[in-house]
Design a protein around this motif. Structure first.
Motif, mmCIF file in Angstrom:
data_model
loop_
_atom_site.group_PDB
_atom_site.id
_atom_site.type_symbol
_atom_site.label_atom_id
_atom_site.label_comp_id
_atom_site.label_asym_id
_atom_site.label_seq_id
_atom_site.Cartn_x
_atom_site.Cartn_y
_atom_site.Cartn_z
ATOM 1 N N GLY A 168 0.876 -1.099 0.138
ATOM 2 C CA GLY A 168 0.389 0.266 0.103
ATOM 3 C C GLY A 168 0.979 1.034 -0.017
ATOM 4 O O GLY A 168 1.855 1.016 0.779
ATOM 5 N N GLY A 169 0.447 2.063 -0.660
ATOM 6 C CA GLY A 169 1.570 3.581 -1.031
ATOM 7 C C GLY A 169 2.352 3.325 -1.797
ATOM 8 O O GLY A 169 3.214 4.875 -1.599
ATOM 9 N N ARG B 119 -3.132 -2.716 -6.972
ATOM 10 C CA ARG B 119 -3.885 -1.361 -6.937
ATOM 11 C C ARG B 119 -4.206 -2.165 -5.899
ATOM 12 O O ARG B 119 -4.913 -1.265 -4.728
ATOM 13 C CB ARG B 119 -4.757 -1.681 -8.663
ATOM 14 C CG ARG B 119 -5.897 0.157 -7.727
ATOM 15 C CD ARG B 119 -6.271 0.246 -9.018
ATOM 16 N NE ARG B 119 -7.043 -0.072 -10.123
ATOM 17 C CZ ARG B 119 -7.403 -0.008 -10.930
ATOM 18 N NH1 ARG B 119 -6.657 1.396 -11.514
ATOM 19 N NH2 ARG B 119 -7.900 -0.528 -11.669
ATOM 20 N N GLN C 140 -3.985 -3.667 -3.366
ATOM 21 C CA GLN C 140 -3.513 -3.702 -2.413
ATOM 22 C C GLN C 140 -3.221 -2.877 -1.996
ATOM 23 O O GLN C 140 -2.105 -1.734 -1.369
ATOM 24 C CB GLN C 140 -1.981 -4.087 -2.046
ATOM 25 C CG GLN C 140 -1.870 -6.004 -2.471
ATOM 26 C CD GLN C 140 -2.370 -6.243 -1.218
ATOM 27 O OE1 GLN C 140 -1.915 -6.394 -0.223
ATOM 28 N NE2 GLN C 140 -3.335 -7.431 -0.896
ATOM 29 N N GLY C 141 -3.261 -1.436 -2.814
ATOM 30 C CA GLY C 141 -3.187 0.001 -2.280
ATOM 31 C C GLY C 141 -2.353 1.101 -2.892
ATOM 32 O O GLY C 141 -1.259 2.209 -2.790
ATOM 33 N N ALA C 142 -1.373 -0.306 -3.982
ATOM 34 C CA ALA C 142 -0.238 0.655 -4.762
ATOM 35 C C ALA C 142 -0.582 1.752 -6.285
ATOM 36 O O ALA C 142 -2.143 1.169 -5.962
ATOM 37 C CB ALA C 142 0.908 -0.651 -5.353
#
Ligand code: NAI
Length: 478
Positions: A257-258, A278, A280-282
């Motif tokens: 994430g991030g 995406r 996972q928040g990437a």
């Protein structure tokens, strides 16, 4: 019973058998095919040389092929992808023991060297008792390449000398062929003549087959299993959506994430990878050479950029292209400190590992097996997974059973098709007919509680299809 085999440790067989039992529950397609063909034994007389990641799911495939009457010898198609407990369970067999082997000869263990890898591939094509294999089940085309190149060089009277241009692996491959010809100068002509056909699992292997067919050099008919819709639109996409993240987590445990993640290639595999990162928040950036796939990625909301423009700022790089030199050594020297670099495409040439090894002053540290830190003289380092080989099988256990049940149902049907109807096929590459693709999908619906709507006769006439399918024309793209 006893037979030749080479696996890491037979005492792992019981642990493997438990995993196989659970996998069978998640592989309804394969289990239904076992039941359907139990009495007719369509693969009786088939001697299948299998080269495909020796995982738990593959073990269920192998035992399906033998349940249908086939004899089988198996190797993995990657040096890191074997699950040693699955390999042991297959050798022992469901009813055997370490003292009474009742399974199948397997030549595979996790962490083979390249010479060992090619030795294993040779073993599946070398059958005791004179008769060679009559079918190949391939993933990536290495077994098929050994037969074709072996025969070509045998007929030319020599294996070409190894040159500086050859990759390390190709040099090892040439040496293996030299050794086989030293013991049996007609080995590959004989093996090739006995093969009725090959069924190929993946995009990269299929690509090689079409090249051979176009050059008029394909020695036997081939079924392209990859392009069954229930294979490439499921395994390549949803399989990688699952196993990419699994590999990243097991290898690095870095929070995704991030982070900024670059996915090179937005084909079937790239689509699954980009979606999972995406999820996972990437923040995901896609690179593409094909305008259609680039536009698809943009429509899905991904930034599409050139690697050169983002190489210094991204945290995670995943190659999914089936191409070579996608990430070069120069790219890697420019990456952020501790950037993660991994490949999920079939071969290890997507990332220029040889070039990385030649960067002046570079140092390689093993963090754990299949996870290496490469430190540049500046002190900055990158983390490379599975030495650039496919990381979902090197750092994790590949795709889960349910999705592989789709792929392997296609494989089994393709083996039956080529073995029982050899005369119907020329030395070309074929895909399975659509009604079989629909059959594979159908076999997986109940397990998910899917209730399919049935066409009325009138509706079917209106659409111009049969009530029982196929429902789409050949050109439909799903
Ligand atoms: P595909 O042909 O659908 O997708 C590859 C994409 O990469 C294409 O859209 C192509 O335009 C793009 N591409 C090619 N060269 C590029 C470059 N230099 N830069 C950026 N993009 C580029 O193929 P698919 O089915 O997605 O397979 C990709 C690879 O993954 C193959 O090697 C295949 O064998 C392998 N594979 C691996 C699996 C695994 O479990 N690790 C599962 C299924 C396939």
């Amino acid at each position: 019973m006893s037979f030749d085999y080479k696996v890491a440790d037979l005492s792992l067989a019981e642990a493997g058998r438990h995993q196989l039992r659970l996998a069978e529950h998640e592989m309804p397609g394969l289990m239904a095919i076992r039941e359907e063909y139990a009495a007719s034994q369509p693969l009786k007389g088939a001697r299948i040389a299998g080269s495909l990641h020796m995982t738990v799911q593959t073990a269920v495939l192998i035992e399906t092929l033998t349940a249908l009457g086939a004899e089988v010898r198996w190797a993995s198609c990657n040096i890191y992808s074997t699950q040693d407990e699955a390999a042991a369970a297959v050798v022992v067999g469901p009813k055997g023991s370490a003292d009474d082997l009742q399974g199948v000869p397997v030549f595979a263990w996790k962490g083979e060297t390249l010479p060992e890898y090619w030795w294993c591939t040779d073993q599946i094509l070398t059958w005791p008792g004179g008769e060679g294999p009559n079918m190949i089940l391939d993933d990536g085309g290495d077994a098929t390449m050994l037969v074709h190149k072996g025969r070509e060089w045998e007929q030319a009277g020599q294996v070409p000398p190894t040159t500086d241009e050859d990759s390390e692996e190709f040099g090892v491959f040439k040496e293996l062929v030299r050794q086989t010809l030293a013991t049996d100068p007609q080995k590959w002509t004989t093996v090739a003549a006995g093969i009725k056909g090959v069924t190929e699992e993946t995009t990269t292997g299929v690509h090689r087959l079409y090249q051979l067919a176009e050059a008029g050099e394909l020695l036997f008919p081939a079924i392209n299993v990859n392009d069954a819709v229930t294979k490439s639109k499921f395994d390549n996409t949803y399989g990688c959506r699952h196993s990419l993240i699994d590999g990243l987590n097991r290898a690095t445990d870095v929070l995704i994430g991030g982070k900024v993640a670059v996915v090179a290639g937005y084909g079937d595999v790239g689509k699954g990878c980009a979606e999972s990162l995406r999820g996972q928040g990437a923040r995901v950036i896609v690179t593409e050479i094909d305008p259609i796939c680039a536009l698809q990625a943009a429509m899905e909301g991904f930034q599409v950029a050139r690697l050169e423009d983002v190489v210094e700022t991204a945290d995670i790089f995943i190659t999914t292209t089936g191409c070579y030199d996608v990430i070069t050594a120069e790219h890697m020297t420019k990456m952020k400190n501790k950037a993660i670099v991994a490949n999920i495409g079939h071969f290890d040439n997507e990332i220029d590992m040889a070039g990385l090894g030649r960067v002046p002053g570079i140092q390689k540290t093993e963090i754990k097996p299949q996870v290496h830190e490469w430190t540049f003289t500046s002190g900055s380092s990158i983390i490379v997974l599975s030495e650039g080989r496919l990381m979902n099988l090197g750092n994790a256990t590949g795709h889960p059973s349910f999705v592989m049940s789709n792929s392997f149902s296609n494989q089994t049907i393709a083996q039956i098709e080529l073995f029982t109807k050899t005369g119907d096929y020329a030395k070309q590459v074929y895909t399975l007919p659509k009604h079989l693709d629909e059959k594979v999908a159908r076999l997986h619906l109940d397990a998910l509680g899917v209730r399919l709507t049935e066409l009325t006769k009138g509706q079917a006439e209106y659409l111009g299809v049969d009530v029982a399918g196929p429902y789409k024309p050949e050109h439909y793209r799903y």
